[in-house]
Write an enzyme that holds these catalytic residues in place. Structure first.
Site, PDB file in Angstrom:
ATOM      1  N   SER A  63      33.633  34.611  42.036  1.00  0.00           N
ATOM      2  CA  SER A  63      33.041  34.491  43.376  1.00  0.00           C
ATOM      3  C   SER A  63      33.705  35.347  44.441  1.00  0.00           C
ATOM      4  O   SER A  63      33.173  35.463  45.544  1.00  0.00           O
ATOM      5  CB  SER A  63      33.073  33.035  43.838  1.00  0.00           C
ATOM      6  OG  SER A  63      32.048  32.327  43.223  1.00  0.00           O
ATOM      7  N   LYS A  66      31.552  37.860  46.002  1.00  0.00           N
ATOM      8  CA  LYS A  66      30.584  37.516  47.064  1.00  0.00           C
ATOM      9  C   LYS A  66      30.982  38.109  48.415  1.00  0.00           C
ATOM     10  O   LYS A  66      30.125  38.442  49.237  1.00  0.00           O
ATOM     11  CB  LYS A  66      30.451  35.989  47.159  1.00  0.00           C
ATOM     12  CG  LYS A  66      29.801  35.402  45.906  1.00  0.00           C
ATOM     13  CD  LYS A  66      29.876  33.893  45.805  1.00  0.00           C
ATOM     14  CE  LYS A  66      29.211  33.469  44.487  1.00  0.00           C
ATOM     15  NZ  LYS A  66      29.481  32.118  44.049  1.00  0.00           N
ATOM     16  N   TYR A 194      23.670  39.310  39.560  1.00  0.00           N
ATOM     17  CA  TYR A 194      24.691  38.348  40.010  1.00  0.00           C
ATOM     18  C   TYR A 194      25.728  38.110  38.893  1.00  0.00           C
ATOM     19  O   TYR A 194      26.938  38.099  39.156  1.00  0.00           O
ATOM     20  CB  TYR A 194      24.007  37.042  40.438  1.00  0.00           C
ATOM     21  CG  TYR A 194      24.970  35.929  40.743  1.00  0.00           C
ATOM     22  CD1 TYR A 194      25.659  35.877  41.953  1.00  0.00           C
ATOM     23  CD2 TYR A 194      25.217  34.926  39.802  1.00  0.00           C
ATOM     24  CE1 TYR A 194      26.567  34.860  42.218  1.00  0.00           C
ATOM     25  CE2 TYR A 194      26.117  33.902  40.067  1.00  0.00           C
ATOM     26  CZ  TYR A 194      26.791  33.877  41.267  1.00  0.00           C
ATOM     27  OH  TYR A 194      27.686  32.870  41.528  1.00  0.00           O
ATOM     28  N   TYR A 245      34.663  27.038  49.369  1.00  0.00           N
ATOM     29  CA  TYR A 245      33.693  25.979  49.028  1.00  0.00           C
ATOM     30  C   TYR A 245      33.940  24.719  49.848  1.00  0.00           C
ATOM     31  O   TYR A 245      34.233  24.819  51.041  1.00  0.00           O
ATOM     32  CB  TYR A 245      33.721  25.663  47.519  1.00  0.00           C
ATOM     33  CG  TYR A 245      33.892  26.870  46.641  1.00  0.00           C
ATOM     34  CD1 TYR A 245      32.954  27.894  46.670  1.00  0.00           C
ATOM     35  CD2 TYR A 245      34.981  27.006  45.792  1.00  0.00           C
ATOM     36  CE1 TYR A 245      33.096  28.999  45.863  1.00  0.00           C
ATOM     37  CE2 TYR A 245      35.126  28.112  44.981  1.00  0.00           C
ATOM     38  CZ  TYR A 245      34.191  29.106  45.031  1.00  0.00           C
ATOM     39  OH  TYR A 245      34.329  30.194  44.237  1.00  0.00           O
ATOM     40  N   VAL A 263      36.347  31.327  40.499  1.00  0.00           N
ATOM     41  CA  VAL A 263      36.776  30.440  39.410  1.00  0.00           C
ATOM     42  C   VAL A 263      37.595  31.160  38.334  1.00  0.00           C
ATOM     43  O   VAL A 263      38.098  30.525  37.418  1.00  0.00           O
ATOM     44  CB  VAL A 263      35.595  29.669  38.761  1.00  0.00           C
ATOM     45  CG1 VAL A 263      35.004  28.664  39.723  1.00  0.00           C
ATOM     46  CG2 VAL A 263      34.552  30.603  38.205  1.00  0.00           C
TER      47      VAL A 263
END
Ligand code: GLN
Length: 309
Positions: A63, A66, A194, A245, A263
């Site tokens: 992530s 992102k 993705y 998150y 992760v």
């Protein structure tokens, strides 16, 4: 500031935490990494890099990608004259308070994800990047090679395949948003790009250097402008409020820096005007953030006093 001395002290403090937590096991390819790895790198705004531990070992960025895909969409927005407002019509900028792969808010909020750093929001950003570039994951890889100065960066095919084999939840998020008209491209292409972007392998060194533009208010290492200063500020703001998150509040409390976790166990953090850091240790807490990485960043801001607060 003697960066090397500071990060060595941070590494000594955080190393006992390495091995705590759970290595991501939602795909077999990530499960194989040994939990007790720990690395830290700091790149100052002049491009000098300092490292300790496993700082040159590549890991799965997951992530953390992102942050860079959002930056690239904003940068591409300049050349396409759509500006950075376009993306903010399709994705919000509020913390979700829900896990990164949660579906629950999407229905009540008409397929508009809360922010670009949960999976749903990142899928919208990837979709936009696909429209702008024609090949989102390759554009991102080239961008990361340039920003990190490492031409050898590559996708990890095994991780990308594994993501696709276990990709039902991300596919569900994408289909759900498509049903609200919030995707421009077909779901299979969006999720494929993705998965590729998540699979890119980078070291702490690569990520700290590549994230330098966030500390330099939008300037690349060569002094050219990637983002307007206000755009870099906005990415940092969304990292601070949404980058870890449903633990973003806890992170602001403990660390007090814009940060984006993945992760794979990496966390990139920014001290605007000073430096970009990356820590890595694969053991994750219940929210999916690196246990030793969080301890390291906590200790870094304690030692330096460089929390944005
Ligand atoms: N590839 C992961 C997923 O989509 C990325 C999630 C993360 O790093 N939090 O589930």
């Amino acid at each position: 500031m003697d960066y090397q001395a500071v990060i060595e002290e941070v590494a000594a403090h955080a190393r006992p935490y390495a091995g705590q937590g759970q290595v991501a096991d939602y795909i077999p390819a990530l499960e194989r990494v040994s939990a007790d790895r720990f690395g830290i790198a700091v790149a100052d705004i002049d491009g000098k890099v300092y490292g300790a531990g496993d700082w040159e070992v590549p890991f799965s960025v997951q992530s953390i990608s992102k942050t860079f895909s959002l930056a690239l969409v904003m940068a591409q927005g300049h050349s396409s004259h759509s500006g950075d407002d376009e993306i903010w019509r399709r994705v919000g900028r509020e913390p979700s308070g829900t896990p990164f792969n949660s579906l629950v808010q999407l229905e009540a909020e008409n397929g508009i994800p809360r922010n670009p750093f949960i999976n749903a929001g990142a899928l919208v950003v990837t979709d936009r990047l696909l429209t702008l570039t024609g090949d989102a994951s390759t554009a991102l890889l080239h961008f990361l090679r340039e920003e990190s100065g490492n031409p050898d960066l590559a996708f990890d095919q095994a991780v990308a395949d594994s993501e696709a084999d276990h990709g039902d939840r991300n596919a569900a998020l994408a289909h759900f948003m498509a049903s609200f008209g919030n995707l421009e491209n077909p779901v299979p292409s969006v999720i494929e790009h993705y998965f590729w972007q998540c699979s890119i392998e980078m070291s702490c060194r690569d990520l700290a250097v590549a994230g330098g533009f966030l500390a330099r208010h939008g300037l690349r290492a060569d002094g050219s402008r990637l983002l307007e200063a206000r755009e870099a500020k906005r990415i940092n703001a969304v990292m601070l409020t949404c980058g870890t998150y449903d633990a973003a509040g806890e992170f602001a409390y403990r660390v007090g820096l814009p940060a984006k976790s993945g992760v794979g166990g990496g966390i990139v953090a920014v001290v605007p005007g000073r430096c970009t850091l990356c820590v890595w240790s694969p053991g994750l807490d219940a929210r999916g953030n690196s246990v030793a990485g969080a301890a390291a960043l906590d200790h870094f801001t304690t030692l330096t006093g460089w929390s944005v607060f």
